[in-house]
Design a protein around this motif. Structure first.
Motif, PDB file in Angstrom:
ATOM      1  N   GLN A  12      14.356 -12.518  -9.339  1.00 54.54           N
ATOM      2  CA  GLN A  12      13.255 -13.222  -8.683  1.00 54.54           C
ATOM      3  C   GLN A  12      12.457 -12.287  -7.788  1.00 54.54           C
ATOM      4  O   GLN A  12      11.214 -12.341  -7.752  1.00 54.54           O
ATOM      5  N   ALA A  13      13.158 -11.413  -7.033  1.00 51.47           N
ATOM      6  CA  ALA A  13      12.458 -10.459  -6.166  1.00 51.47           C
ATOM      7  C   ALA A  13      11.594  -9.506  -6.990  1.00 51.47           C
ATOM      8  O   ALA A  13      10.452  -9.202  -6.627  1.00 51.47           O
ATOM      9  N   GLU A  14      12.131  -9.036  -8.111  1.00 52.00           N
ATOM     10  CA  GLU A  14      11.364  -8.142  -8.978  1.00 52.00           C
ATOM     11  C   GLU A  14      10.164  -8.864  -9.578  1.00 52.00           C
ATOM     12  O   GLU A  14       9.078  -8.282  -9.727  1.00 52.00           O
ATOM     13  N   ASN A  15      10.356 -10.137  -9.909  1.00 53.60           N
ATOM     14  CA  ASN A  15       9.259 -10.928 -10.457  1.00 53.60           C
ATOM     15  C   ASN A  15       8.130 -11.072  -9.435  1.00 53.60           C
ATOM     16  O   ASN A  15       6.947 -10.957  -9.771  1.00 53.60           O
ATOM     17  N   VAL A  16       8.509 -11.337  -8.184  1.00 53.75           N
ATOM     18  CA  VAL A  16       7.507 -11.451  -7.118  1.00 53.75           C
ATOM     19  C   VAL A  16       6.763 -10.129  -6.941  1.00 53.75           C
ATOM     20  O   VAL A  16       5.542 -10.092  -6.791  1.00 53.75           O
ATOM     21  N   ARG A  17       7.506  -9.011  -6.970  1.00 51.17           N
ATOM     22  CA  ARG A  17       6.881  -7.700  -6.809  1.00 51.17           C
ATOM     23  C   ARG A  17       5.891  -7.413  -7.942  1.00 51.17           C
ATOM     24  O   ARG A  17       4.776  -6.942  -7.708  1.00 51.17           O
ATOM     25  N   LEU A  18       6.305  -7.722  -9.171  1.00 51.96           N
ATOM     26  CA  LEU A  18       5.437  -7.478 -10.307  1.00 51.96           C
ATOM     27  C   LEU A  18       4.193  -8.356 -10.258  1.00 51.96           C
ATOM     28  O   LEU A  18       3.092  -7.914 -10.620  1.00 51.96           O
ATOM     29  N   ARG A  19       4.360  -9.605  -9.818  1.00 52.01           N
ATOM     30  CA  ARG A  19       3.192 -10.480  -9.694  1.00 52.01           C
ATOM     31  C   ARG A  19       2.228  -9.951  -8.634  1.00 52.01           C
ATOM     32  O   ARG A  19       1.001 -10.022  -8.808  1.00 52.01           O
ATOM     33  N   THR A  20       2.768  -9.422  -7.539  1.00 55.08           N
ATOM     34  CA  THR A  20       1.918  -8.860  -6.491  1.00 55.08           C
ATOM     35  C   THR A  20       1.147  -7.654  -6.996  1.00 55.08           C
ATOM     36  O   THR A  20      -0.059  -7.514  -6.758  1.00 55.08           O
ATOM     37  N   VAL A  21       1.850  -6.776  -7.720  1.00 53.35           N
ATOM     38  CA  VAL A  21       1.191  -5.602  -8.291  1.00 53.35           C
ATOM     39  C   VAL A  21       0.104  -6.021  -9.276  1.00 53.35           C
ATOM     40  O   VAL A  21      -1.002  -5.472  -9.279  1.00 53.35           O
ATOM     41  N   ALA A  22       0.422  -7.006 -10.125  1.00 51.42           N
ATOM     42  CA  ALA A  22      -0.556  -7.472 -11.106  1.00 51.42           C
ATOM     43  C   ALA A  22      -1.783  -8.069 -10.420  1.00 51.42           C
ATOM     44  O   ALA A  22      -2.921  -7.848 -10.849  1.00 51.42           O
ATOM     45  N   ALA A  23      -1.557  -8.825  -9.331  1.00 54.84           N
ATOM     46  CA  ALA A  23      -2.675  -9.428  -8.600  1.00 54.84           C
ATOM     47  C   ALA A  23      -3.552  -8.353  -7.961  1.00 54.84           C
ATOM     48  O   ALA A  23      -4.786  -8.452  -7.976  1.00 54.84           O
ATOM     49  N   GLU A  24      -2.916  -7.308  -7.398  1.00 55.41           N
ATOM     50  CA  GLU A  24      -3.691  -6.223  -6.800  1.00 55.41           C
ATOM     51  C   GLU A  24      -4.501  -5.481  -7.853  1.00 55.41           C
ATOM     52  O   GLU A  24      -5.675  -5.156  -7.623  1.00 55.41           O
ATOM     53  N   GLN A  25      -3.886  -5.225  -8.997  1.00 52.34           N
ATOM     54  CA  GLN A  25      -4.608  -4.539 -10.070  1.00 52.34           C
ATOM     55  C   GLN A  25      -5.772  -5.390 -10.579  1.00 52.34           C
ATOM     56  O   GLN A  25      -6.856  -4.870 -10.847  1.00 52.34           O
ATOM     57  N   GLN A  26      -5.555  -6.694 -10.703  1.00 54.08           N
ATOM     58  CA  GLN A  26      -6.621  -7.575 -11.158  1.00 54.08           C
ATOM     59  C   GLN A  26      -7.764  -7.608 -10.148  1.00 54.08           C
ATOM     60  O   GLN A  26      -8.942  -7.629 -10.520  1.00 54.08           O
TER      61      GLN A  26
END
Length: 290
Positions: A61-75
């Motif tokens: 779950q923590a990794e999922n949150v991190r990846l979503r944050t990275v994806a949002a920043e990239q978007q």
């Protein structure tokens, strides 16, 4: 815990649970004692089985949150690049020097209107009274500059008046925020168009900046908005109207500051070309040719 060991523990746990269930159904007198013993045996096993998956699940779950944050920043960065490309490719910036900027703060005035802070300043060549634009049109003008940031008075703020041309004919007028005593009700965020010369605006007319000397505070020809309604004729000399701004003041993000270009040489003068006129002589002539 290894997967094979976890599977063996699950088999043991299922077998003991089934034995306790059968003992209860059979009404065996030693069922309570077997249940207590089973609790002592199965408790640590259950904790072992539940602990590892919980830790693994938390990590996932923590990794999922991190990846979503990275994806949002990239978007977000891709969106900014897209808006910058749109700005640089728009007619607003054609033939002009532009300093790209991003809005980093905003403030709503209690008197009405909005101001924003952008992340460029005097070190980037920005100076007070520079025109600020977005891809769709006029944002406002720079009111204060520091080395790294600048404050911008957004179009429609209290006290702001912009000289404009209206429609294909370029009729002179001004746009300003609706006044408190305005006789007409106007939608939130709209502007009030006031004619300078006798003329009647038409719904759909595009309103553009008239322009100023040295393009400060407003460069010429920047889209301000579109006429959406014309006020009733009450016998006044000039007609007023409602203008919908070209930009959404609640969603200003990537903007550009137009760097004014002062005229360094005198403007060349021209003179109309005059054609010589031929005078025709009429009537009899005297004398004979020799």
């Amino acid at each position: 815990m290894q997967p094979a060991a976890r599977r063996r523990l699950l088999v043991v746990l299922a077998s003991l649970t089934l034995a306790l269930l059968l003992a209860d159904l059979a009404g065996w007198a030693g069922a309570d004692r077997l249940r207590s013993v089973g609790g002592l045996v199965l408790g640590p096993v259950q904790r072992a089985l539940s602990g590892a998956p919980h830790d693994e699940l938390a990590a996932v779950q923590a990794e999922n949150v991190r990846l979503r944050t990275v994806a949002a920043e990239q978007q977000h960065r891709l969106d900014e690049l897209g808006r910058l490309e749109e700005l640089l490719g728009s007619g607003v910036t054609t033939g002009r020097t532009l300093v790209p900027a991003r809005v980093v703060a905003t403030d709503v005035s209690p008197l009405g209107g909005r101001s924003v802070t952008i992340d460029v300043g005097s070190r980037d060549g920005v100076r007070p009274d520079s025109t600020v634009v977005a891809a769709d049109g006029l944002v406002g003008r720079v009111t204060a500059v520091s080395p790294w940031t600048a404050d911008v008075q957004v179009l429609g703020s209290a006290g702001s008046v912009v000289a404009v041309r209206v429609g294909p004919a370029g009729t002179l007028a001004t746009v300003s925020p609706p006044a408190a005593g305005d006789s007409e009700s106007r939608p939130r965020g709209s502007l009030r168009l006031t004619g300078v010369v006798p003329a009647t605006p038409v719904v759909g007319d595009v309103v553009r900046t008239l322009g100023s000397v040295d393009e400060t505070p407003y460069a010429a020809g920047i889209v301000v908005g579109t006429v959406t309604a014309v006020d009733p004729d009450r016998g006044q000399l000039t007609r007023s109207a409602t203008v919908r701004p070209a930009i959404d003041v609640d969603a200003i993000d990537v903007v550009g500051v137009l760097v004014p270009t002062a005229r360094s040489t005198t403007r060349p003068t021209t003179r109309p070309t005059t054609r010589p006129t031929t005078l025709a002589t009429t009537g009899p002539t005297t004398g004979a040719p020799r």
